[in-house]
Design a protein around this motif. Structure first.
Motif, short mmCIF file in Angstrom:
data_model
loop_
_atom_site.label_atom_id
_atom_site.label_comp_id
_atom_site.label_asym_id
_atom_site.label_seq_id
_atom_site.Cartn_x
_atom_site.Cartn_y
_atom_site.Cartn_z
N TRP A 54 0.97 -1.23 -0.03
CA TRP A 54 -0.12 -0.06 -0.13
C TRP A 54 0.98 1.11 -0.12
N VAL A 55 0.56 2.26 -0.95
CA VAL A 55 1.27 3.38 -0.86
C VAL A 55 0.28 4.76 -0.90
N ASN A 56 0.80 5.86 -0.04
CA ASN A 56 -0.10 7.04 -0.01
C ASN A 56 0.76 8.07 -0.72
N VAL A 57 0.60 8.46 -1.77
CA VAL A 57 1.96 9.48 -2.50
C VAL A 57 1.27 11.06 -2.00
N ASP A 58 2.51 11.46 -1.61
CA ASP A 58 2.42 13.07 -0.99
C ASP A 58 2.49 13.90 -2.17
N SER A 59 3.64 13.71 -3.00
CA SER A 59 4.01 14.84 -3.88
C SER A 59 3.77 14.35 -5.43
N ASN A 60 3.73 15.22 -6.21
CA ASN A 60 3.55 14.98 -7.60
C ASN A 60 4.76 15.09 -8.43
N GLU A 61 5.57 14.14 -8.34
CA GLU A 61 6.79 14.05 -9.47
C GLU A 61 7.02 12.49 -9.64
N PHE A 62 8.07 12.23 -10.56
CA PHE A 62 8.67 11.14 -10.87
C PHE A 62 9.31 10.38 -9.77
N ASP A 63 8.86 9.18 -9.24
CA ASP A 63 9.36 8.58 -8.15
C ASP A 63 9.51 7.03 -8.36
N GLY A 64 10.33 6.53 -7.14
CA GLY A 64 10.06 5.31 -7.33
C GLY A 64 9.52 4.72 -5.87
N PHE A 65 8.67 3.64 -6.15
CA PHE A 65 7.93 2.72 -5.16
C PHE A 65 8.98 1.82 -4.63
N MET A 66 9.18 0.79 -5.27
CA MET A 66 9.86 -0.38 -5.06
C MET A 66 10.73 -0.71 -5.92
N ALA A 67 11.99 -0.85 -5.95
CA ALA A 67 12.92 -1.32 -7.25
C ALA A 67 14.19 -1.80 -6.94
N ILE A 68 14.76 -2.60 -7.95
CA ILE A 68 16.01 -3.01 -7.99
C ILE A 68 16.95 -2.23 -8.62
N ASP A 69 16.47 -1.05 -9.21
CA ASP A 69 17.01 -0.23 -10.21
C ASP A 69 18.28 0.57 -9.91
N ASN A 70 19.42 0.50 -10.70
CA ASN A 70 20.79 1.04 -10.47
C ASN A 70 20.88 1.86 -11.68
N GLY A 71 19.96 2.35 -12.57
CA GLY A 71 20.42 3.06 -13.52
C GLY A 71 20.14 2.54 -15.03
N GLY A 72 19.42 1.47 -15.02
CA GLY A 72 19.15 0.98 -15.97
C GLY A 72 17.70 0.34 -16.46
N TRP A 73 16.77 0.78 -15.63
CA TRP A 73 15.13 0.39 -15.70
C TRP A 73 15.14 -1.13 -15.33
N ASP A 74 15.94 -1.28 -14.30
CA ASP A 74 15.84 -2.70 -13.53
C ASP A 74 14.66 -2.91 -12.98
N ARG A 75 14.12 -4.04 -12.58
CA ARG A 75 12.72 -4.35 -12.23
C ARG A 75 12.32 -3.40 -11.04
N GLY A 76 11.14 -3.00 -11.35
CA GLY A 76 10.62 -1.82 -10.46
C GLY A 76 9.26 -1.33 -10.48
N ILE A 77 8.84 -0.53 -9.61
CA ILE A 77 7.36 0.12 -9.69
C ILE A 77 7.96 1.77 -9.61
N THR A 78 7.24 2.50 -10.68
CA THR A 78 7.47 3.89 -10.57
C THR A 78 6.09 4.72 -10.27
N VAL A 79 6.28 5.78 -9.86
CA VAL A 79 5.01 6.79 -9.57
C VAL A 79 5.25 7.92 -10.35
N SER A 80 4.25 8.45 -11.08
CA SER A 80 4.33 9.65 -11.97
C SER A 80 2.93 10.42 -12.01
N ASN A 81 3.01 11.47 -11.77
CA ASN A 81 1.77 12.45 -11.93
C ASN A 81 2.03 13.32 -13.18
N ASN A 82 2.88 13.11 -14.10
CA ASN A 82 3.33 13.69 -15.27
C ASN A 82 2.16 13.71 -16.11
N SER A 83 1.84 14.79 -16.62
CA SER A 83 0.52 14.71 -17.66
C SER A 83 0.65 14.17 -19.01
#
Length: 180
Positions: A54-83
């Motif tokens: 469960w996640v309750n996002v406060d701000s509207n930007e590109f973020d990461g929720f859970m991931a193993i990413d180290n710069g190459g789009w590795d497995r992960g969940i992102t958050v974005s309120n970009n139009s």
């Protein structure tokens, strides 16, 4: 265990009981807190893996929720309120595919499942109402850049820090279906 900036983590009232409030005071730098789950979710270590919570996002930007990413789009969940790409995203080896509606200030259930053998990643996004579940199945690859981080990071996607509360986080060593 805290991984980065533990002073930006605190316990607060959550979805059920206590949650961790992950603060990102400066969106332009790696100033936010994050937590490591000591599980190696790289495709070579876990052919299949599911993680979320469960996640309750406060701000509207590109973020990461859970991931193993180290710069190459590795497995992960992102958050974005970009139009151009609102909602939650799933990535594994390429730019995130976006789905669902991001509702800042509300608890949302977000789960990603990765299956290297099936070359498939699936993202589930919902809320307290089971009828609002949104599913995105991608057949873009589930390769990730192996190796990514050796831990699952909560609150970070490479250098993108989350500003949110998280609760009831979990990891399974297999791909789960929508019913599960």
């Amino acid at each position: 265990s805290p991984a980065q900036n533990p002073g930006e983590l605190s316990f607060v009232g959550g979805f059920r009981g206590q949650a961790v409030d992950i603060n990102d005071p400066t969106a332009s730098s790696n100033s936010g807190g994050s937590i490591n789950i000591p599980i190696n979710a790289n495709p070579s270590a876990l052919n299949e893996v599911t993680f979320g919570g469960w996640v309750n996002v406060d701000s509207n930007e590109f973020d990461g929720f859970m991931a193993i990413d180290n710069g190459g789009w590795d497995r992960g969940i992102t958050v974005s309120n970009n139009s151009n790409a609102p909602g939650f995203g799933i990535a594994s080896g390429g730019s995130p595919a976006m789905v669902g509606t991001l509702t800042p200030g509300s608890w949302q259930f977000v789960v990603a499942t990765f299956n290297k053998s099936a070359n498939q990643s699936v993202l589930y996004v919902g809320d307290r109402n089971p009828g609002t579940l949104t599913t995105l199945t991608t057949t873009t690859s589930d390769g990730g850049n192996d190796p990514g981080e050796p831990n699952i990071e909560i609150g970070r996607y490479d250098n993108q820090d989350l500003d949110a509360r998280v609760d009831d986080v979990f990891v399974f060593d297999r791909a789960l279906n929508a019913h599960q």
